[in-house]
Design a protein around this motif. Structure first.
Motif, PDB file in Angstrom:
ATOM      1  N   ASP A 250      29.071  31.839  41.463  1.00 16.27           N
ATOM      2  CA  ASP A 250      30.513  31.665  41.493  1.00 16.27           C
ATOM      3  C   ASP A 250      30.826  30.632  42.564  1.00 16.27           C
ATOM      4  O   ASP A 250      30.074  30.471  43.529  1.00 16.27           O
ATOM      5  CB  ASP A 250      31.237  32.992  41.777  1.00 16.27           C
ATOM      6  CG  ASP A 250      31.093  33.451  43.205  1.00 16.27           C
ATOM      7  OD1 ASP A 250      31.853  32.983  44.073  1.00 16.27           O
ATOM      8  OD2 ASP A 250      30.191  34.273  43.474  1.00 16.27           O
ATOM      9  N   PRO A 255      33.254  32.275  38.721  1.00 14.70           N
ATOM     10  CA  PRO A 255      31.936  31.866  38.212  1.00 14.70           C
ATOM     11  C   PRO A 255      32.011  30.451  37.611  1.00 14.70           C
ATOM     12  O   PRO A 255      32.987  30.115  36.926  1.00 14.70           O
ATOM     13  CB  PRO A 255      31.630  32.901  37.133  1.00 14.70           C
ATOM     14  CG  PRO A 255      32.443  34.105  37.514  1.00 14.70           C
ATOM     15  CD  PRO A 255      33.690  33.559  38.172  1.00 14.70           C
ATOM     16  N   MET A 287      28.958  37.353  33.690  1.00 15.00           N
ATOM     17  CA  MET A 287      30.255  37.406  34.381  1.00 15.00           C
ATOM     18  C   MET A 287      30.786  38.831  34.462  1.00 15.00           C
ATOM     19  O   MET A 287      31.672  39.128  35.258  1.00 15.00           O
ATOM     20  CB  MET A 287      31.242  36.465  33.714  1.00 15.00           C
ATOM     21  CG  MET A 287      30.829  35.006  33.944  1.00 15.00           C
ATOM     22  SD  MET A 287      32.135  33.849  33.638  1.00 15.00           S
ATOM     23  CE  MET A 287      32.312  33.988  31.876  1.00 15.00           C
ATOM     24  N   HIS A 290      29.214  39.921  37.680  1.00 14.88           N
ATOM     25  CA  HIS A 290      29.936  39.260  38.772  1.00 14.88           C
ATOM     26  C   HIS A 290      31.194  40.041  39.159  1.00 14.88           C
ATOM     27  O   HIS A 290      31.720  39.894  40.257  1.00 14.88           O
ATOM     28  CB  HIS A 290      30.410  37.857  38.322  1.00 14.88           C
ATOM     29  CG  HIS A 290      29.437  36.743  38.564  1.00 14.88           C
ATOM     30  ND1 HIS A 290      29.205  36.207  39.790  1.00 14.88           N
ATOM     31  CD2 HIS A 290      28.657  36.034  37.709  1.00 14.88           C
ATOM     32  CE1 HIS A 290      28.321  35.213  39.701  1.00 14.88           C
ATOM     33  NE2 HIS A 290      27.969  35.101  38.441  1.00 14.88           N
ATOM     34  N   TYR A 292      33.875  39.651  37.184  1.00 11.55           N
ATOM     35  CA  TYR A 292      34.921  38.710  36.798  1.00 11.55           C
ATOM     36  C   TYR A 292      35.456  39.038  35.399  1.00 11.55           C
ATOM     37  O   TYR A 292      36.640  38.881  35.132  1.00 11.55           O
ATOM     38  CB  TYR A 292      34.359  37.289  36.827  1.00 11.55           C
ATOM     39  CG  TYR A 292      35.389  36.225  36.525  1.00 11.55           C
ATOM     40  CD1 TYR A 292      36.295  35.822  37.510  1.00 11.55           C
ATOM     41  CD2 TYR A 292      35.468  35.646  35.266  1.00 11.55           C
ATOM     42  CE1 TYR A 292      37.249  34.862  37.235  1.00 11.55           C
ATOM     43  CE2 TYR A 292      36.426  34.677  34.990  1.00 11.55           C
ATOM     44  CZ  TYR A 292      37.306  34.292  35.978  1.00 11.55           C
ATOM     45  OH  TYR A 292      38.258  33.339  35.710  1.00 11.55           O
ATOM     46  N   ALA A 299      34.388  37.847  28.727  1.00 13.97           N
ATOM     47  CA  ALA A 299      33.497  36.799  29.242  1.00 13.97           C
ATOM     48  C   ALA A 299      33.477  35.612  28.286  1.00 13.97           C
ATOM     49  O   ALA A 299      33.593  34.446  28.702  1.00 13.97           O
ATOM     50  CB  ALA A 299      32.093  37.356  29.431  1.00 13.97           C
TER      51      ALA A 299
END
Ligand code: BGC
Length: 739
Positions: A250, A255, A287, A290, A292, A299
């Motif tokens: 990221d 990311p 992701m 992550h 996120y 994603a």
């Protein structure tokens, strides 16, 4: 004459534009026939079963999906036989759209060149371009269309295992090398039978992973991004790179894979990149980890909207994109744009005209590791070897030596020499020249060369010391080959300790205690730390990983057939605690003038501030004198330039090459400027006693930087001009002024 050149350029531009329009028309005609499912299929890339360069999902029956047009590209299928077989299956799909075959052809295919960091040490752009060219010729002959190289990430942290794959720490050198590699891979023109598409990676800032830990986060100012990390990508793009790969990290919390700023605003926007972006392996799905994206659908949505065109191995596009488009969450136009970009490359590569264009067994046979490729690899390898120390001219090996011992865990290793990211040739390592073989063949038959392993690379047994000492004592000189194993660097191989592994330094100490002089050869994929060796051993050669011609190239240097000319592309620290360490740092408000000047200074209380070996450092068997620096003027206006000349003389007794390095320092700026920055260099060759004049031009571009508004500007003021043999070995200086 000039008119003719202009007409030729115009003709070329018009022909290229016409060809592009024709390709665009053909792309549109295919796109019109495609269902949404087939479009999404083009954005999906799988690895071959059995060969993985990342964690495999392994859920599916790929043949079935190939026949249904659900796959646009494969990676890790190699060789004419296999690529032909897989392409044949893909062509059974409704629209018969050919696959792209991608592969990590990082430093050679069968003929293996030195690892990219080692090649960078040559500062020889023509040789580096040639290395990429040979790699492309072999890969293309073996059915490959696309290499995931060059990696152009700036590397300032040797703990990061992937520094081996890049060009080191410097943006200027890294940009030139990035362009050379792209040109080498892509040859004269995409579509030629010996050209593969380059893939510039990893976009962006992957090299600045916190703590040097692979895949880790990056937190970076925009100015640092633009000034230090992005230029090699831009240089690769300007050299015509067909594709880009995004990265695992990221960047400031977003990311890279979902980063619109990087992919849409910069790459496809400001830089007008017309090729396509592939995700890194699984990076779309990752992701979720992550934190996120909540799930695969989220994603996939973020990645495609941000400009990631192809999904490598995460299956997020395959599983979710059709629904996302149907639900109106992803505009069809975005998918169409990604498909267009990919189809365009397939047309440019000529695959629609002949999907088996790169599948010719005879050509494959002739191309792999032929004599001219071997010669190029040996040339590149000898140019990559850095001479770090050579007291009393211990090297080159004297003809009077009749009993030499070659000791250490890497002396007789074969595959280790290939380094990380090399293409394995199943059941064949006969083409790799070990260090033992190279030196034995090169030394006269009546020179006795004896061997002892001494110890393993990483194990702690001292069981082999005794034999090694016996062999050492019976010789006039010992050469020791030590270092990492090839898989201690590379992807997912970050190390917190950079010392010589295992008991190798102990072995060096023991052999040194015999009193027999020792030459140490260090093999590694990164700058290592070996302070005792550096302080006590008379001669040290840094050989990195030299590839399939390793033994021959090392013998060329040890015997003096080739006079080493390489210069470090990365700073070597004294201790891990100095990392990140790089030559073009800021001065701070409290710079320490020396190691005894520590009181309330920017220094360490327990360690020198200086690196062990500086960026740009590397010795030769000869010596060079720099003098007579002359400037045609000392003040320039923005539209002008200053021409600078100096003389370099070979003052030793061997012919040799020197990398003459130009550094500049902007003394004051509206933002702080580095203590020095490499701005140009020349690699020149000199006979003993010969003098050459070296010329550099300083123009506004070389004096420019990004200000706090991210404008690329040169500010009036005073600049130090420094020319030298290394970043810490400035030989001649001047001062100029921009008015
Ligand atoms: C690496 C890429 C590589 C890809 C395919 C990833 O894990 O980060 O550099 O090209 O795998 O092998």
């Amino acid at each position: 004459m000039i008119n003719r050149i202009i007409i030729a350029i115009l003709l070329l531009v018009t022909t290229t534009a016409a060809a592009q329009t024709k390709i665009d028309r053909r792309v549109d005609s295919v796109l019109r026939l495609m269902t949404l499912e087939e479009k999404v299929g083009q954005l999906n890339q799988y690895t071959a079963d059995g060969l993985a360069t990342g964690p495999v999902s392994g859920d599916d029956r790929k043949d079935e999906q190939l026949r249904q047009g659900k796959v646009g590209s494969m990676l890790n299928v190699k060789g004419v036989k296999d690529t032909r077989a897989v392409q044949t299956i893909a062509l059974q799909s409704r629209l018969r759209i050919p696959l792209l075959f991608g592969q990590d052809v990082i430093h050679g295919y069968k003929t293996t060149f030195p690892i990219p960091l080692a090649e960078a040490a040559s500062w020889d752009l023509a040789a580096i371009e040639k290395a990429a060219r040979v790699a492309a010729v072999e890969a293309a002959a073996s059915g490959i269309h696309w290499t995931f190289a060059p990696m152009v990430d700036i590397g300032r942290d040797p703990r990061w295992g992937r520094v081996m794959e890049g060009a080191g720490e410097d943006t200027y050198l890294g940009s030139l090398i990035a362009a050379a590699r792209v040109k080498g891979f892509q040859g004269k023109r995409l579509g030629d039978i010996d050209a593969v598409m380059a893939c510039v990676k990893h976009f962006a800032a992957y090299g600045a992973a916190i703590g040097g830990r692979d895949y880790n986060s990056v937190d970076m100012s925009d100015r640092m991004l633009w000034e230090t990390y992005l230029p090699p990508f831009k240089a690769a793009l300007d050299a015509g790179a067909a594709t880009f790969m995004n990265s695992f990290n990221d960047l400031n919390g977003i990311p890279a894979t979902a980063n619109r700023y990087l992919q849409r605003d910069i790459l496809k926007g400001k830089w007008k990149f017309s090729g396509f972006v592939v995700s890194d392996w699984g990076s779309i799905g990752e992701m979720i980890a992550h934190g996120y994206s909540a799930d695969g659908a989220a994603a996939a949505k973020s990645a495609i909207l941000a400009g990631s065109d192809m999904d490598m191995e995460s299956r997020a596009y395959r599983d979710h994109l059709v629904t996302l488009v149907k639900k109106g969450e992803v505009p069809l136009s975005i998918v169409d744009d990604a498909v267009r970009r990919i189809l365009r490359k397939k047309f440019e590569m000529g695959l629609f005209d002949d999907p088996f264009k790169f599948c010719n067994e005879e050509r494959e046979q002739q191309a792999l590791n032929n004599a001219s490729h071997k010669a190029a690899a040996r040339d590149m390898a000898k140019k990559s070897i850095v001479l770090l120390k050579n007291e009393n001219s211990l090297l080159p090996l004297s003809d009077t030596l009749k009993r030499i011992a070659f000791i250490g865990p890497l002396v007789k290793e074969v595959k280790q020499n290939l380094g990380f990211w090399s293409i394995e040739m199943p059941d064949d390592s006969s083409y790799i020249v070990s260090q033992w073989q190279g030196l034995r063949e090169r030394l006269p038959a009546n020179t006795q060369l004896t061997y002892a392993k001494g110890c393993g690379i990483a194990d702690t047994s001292r069981g082999g010391f005794e034999e090694a000492l016996r062999v050492a004592k019976a010789s006039q000189l010992v050469i020791m080959s030590v270092g990492e194993s090839r898989d201690m660097s590379g992807e997912a191989h970050s190390r917190a300790s950079l010392q010589l592994p295992g008991v190798q330094e102990e072995l060096i100490k023991a052999i040194h205690a015999t009193g027999v002089p020792v030459v140490v050869v260090i093999n590694a994929g990164r700058p290592l730390i070996f302070n005792w060796t550096a302080d006590n051993m008379p001669a040290i050669v840094y050989s990195w990983w030299l590839g399939s011609e390793a033994g021959n190239a090392l013998a060329d240097v040890l015997t003096g057939d080739y006079n080493p000319s390489a210069k470090l592309p990365m700073t070597f620290p004294r201790a891990e605690g100095q990392i990140p360490i790089y030559y073009n740092h800021f001065n701070t408000g409290r710079p320490a003038a020396s190691d005894s000047d520590r009181n309330y200074k920017s220094a360490y209380t327990d360690l020198s501030l200086s690196p062990r070996y500086a960026f740009g450092y590397g010795l030769s068997y000869t010596t060079f004198r720099y003098d007579n620096l002359q400037l045609d003027k000392k003040k320039m206006k923005a539209g002008e330039q200053i021409s600078l000349q100096l003389k370099v003389t070979n003052t030793g007794k061997y012919a040799g090459e020197e990398v003459v390095q130009l550094y500049l320092r902007d003394r004051f700026g509206s933002v702080v400027r580095p203590v020095k920055e490499l701005k140009d260099f020349r690699k020149i060759s000199l006979q003993p006693g010969e003098t050459k004049t070296v010329q550099f031009i300083i123009n506004k571009e070389k004096l420019s930087f990004y200000n706090d508004k991210l404008q690329w500007i040169a500010e009036p003021g005073v600049f130090d001009v420094m020319v030298g043999s290394a970043s810490d070995d400035i030989r001649v200086k001047e001062v100029i002024e921009l008015m």
